[in-house]
Design an enzyme around this catalytic site. Structure first.
Site, short mmCIF file in Angstrom:
data_model
loop_
_atom_site.label_atom_id
_atom_site.label_comp_id
_atom_site.label_asym_id
_atom_site.label_seq_id
_atom_site.Cartn_x
_atom_site.Cartn_y
_atom_site.Cartn_z
N ASP A 45 -37.55 25.50 -4.76
CA ASP A 45 -37.25 26.79 -5.38
C ASP A 45 -36.48 27.69 -4.43
OD1 ASP A 45 -39.34 27.41 -3.65
OD2 ASP A 45 -40.64 28.32 -5.18
N SER A 46 -36.23 27.19 -3.22
CA SER A 46 -35.31 27.85 -2.29
C SER A 46 -33.93 28.01 -2.92
CB SER A 46 -35.19 27.05 -0.99
OG SER A 46 -34.91 25.68 -1.25
N ASP A 84 -40.39 21.63 -6.73
CA ASP A 84 -41.26 22.80 -6.63
C ASP A 84 -41.64 23.33 -8.01
OD1 ASP A 84 -41.76 23.32 -3.94
OD2 ASP A 84 -39.88 24.39 -3.65
N LYS A 112 -44.66 20.09 -6.37
CA LYS A 112 -45.24 20.78 -5.21
C LYS A 112 -45.73 22.16 -5.61
CE LYS A 112 -42.66 22.35 -1.68
NZ LYS A 112 -43.03 23.79 -1.60
N GLU A 114 -47.86 25.78 -4.05
CA GLU A 114 -48.20 26.55 -2.86
C GLU A 114 -49.58 27.18 -3.03
OE1 GLU A 114 -43.58 28.04 -2.09
OE2 GLU A 114 -45.22 29.49 -2.02
N GLU A 181 -45.75 24.98 6.66
CA GLU A 181 -44.59 25.80 7.01
C GLU A 181 -44.97 26.92 7.97
OE1 GLU A 181 -40.93 28.35 4.95
OE2 GLU A 181 -42.27 27.14 3.71
#
Length: 264
Positions: A45-46, A84, A112, A114, A181
């Site tokens: 999603d960057s 993501d 993925k 978070e 991270e």
């Protein structure tokens, strides 16, 4: 390189062989990444910051992620493709399942998410439905407003222990991979040794099982370069060579070096 699966990555960890991960968002770069022999592509999603020009990942939608995942899968067949789940797309178990199905149908081979212990029921529900999961701890960009910015996590003993505990619980719930991270190198090493699943570091030192970088950072195309990034275009004659140099540096343990690492 043969097609990479979860079992491939597990075998790498068992043998002590490091592997490389990189973000990609389109078919063209996915093909170049594959040709460089990089094992895992993260459709991150960057892309919200790198491609769309936002100042965070929060505006990215499930539709955005599905579109870019489909583009990546059309460009490669061998790397494992991890996508993501964007902000708000896994706020409850039912919502997470529906959105994960959308991304898997678009071509993702793993999703993925978070977060820590609050995700355990969701991870269990996803894996029960044959949706592999990669966890993400430490600096979690979707929580940037709660964290007060993009800051190193786990420097305080209490916070470090919480990350260790979360990592173990994510594995027990069924996560197949874990991204760490921006955490101190010693903490990342401790977690990597404690888990049986592969741990992928970004700004987490050289002792994780793998490394991941954002493609555009690695190529020196970003206006702001984080401490943990090395520009692999320096000394390279082509993008292909830069990606191959990244792969080789990860596998040999040359990258990340001390200058790309955070202390406790």
């Amino acid at each position: 390189m043969r097609a990479v699966t979860i079992n491939t990555l597990q075998a790498h960890k068992a043998a002590g062989d490091k592997f490389a991960v990189i973000t990609s968002y389109d078919a063209c770069f996915a093909n170049v990444v594959e040709e460089a022999g990089i094992e895992v592509i993260l459709v991150g999603d960057s892309l919200g910051m790198v491609l769309q020009g936002h100042d965070s990942t929060l505006p990215v939608s499930v539709s955005d992620m599905a579109y870019h995942t489909a583009c990546v899968r059309r460009g490669c067949s061998k790397p494992l493709v991890v996508t993501d789940m964007p902000f708000g797309s896994y706020s409850s178990t039912d919502v997470a399942i529906a959105n994960a199905v959308t991304l898997m149908q678009a071509g993702a081979q793993m999703i993925k998410v978070e977060g820590g212990a609050w995700l355990l029921d969701t991870i269990l529900a996803l894996t029960e439905r044959s949706i592999p999961v990669c966890g993400h701890l430490g600096l979690t960009p979707q929580s940037v407003n709660s964290l007060g910015g993009y800051k190193v996590q786990g420097r305080e003993p209490k916070q470090a222990q919480a990350i260790i505990d979360d990592a173990k619980q994510l594995e027990q719930a069924g996560a197949s991979l874990l991204v760490l991270e921006c955490v101190p190198a010693d903490l990342a090493k401790k977690i990597s040794q404690a888990l049986s699943i592969p741990v992928i570091g970004i700004g987490a030192g050289a002792d994780t099982d793998a490394q991941v970088l954002v493609l555009h950072d690695l190529l020196g195309l970003s206006s702001h370069t984080p401490k943990f990034v090395r520009n692999f275009m320096n000394g390279s004659d082509s993008i292909q060579q830069a990606l191959s140099s990244y792969r080789d540096a990860v596998k040999s343990g040359e990258f990340p070096s001390a200058e790309h690492t955070f202390a406790g």
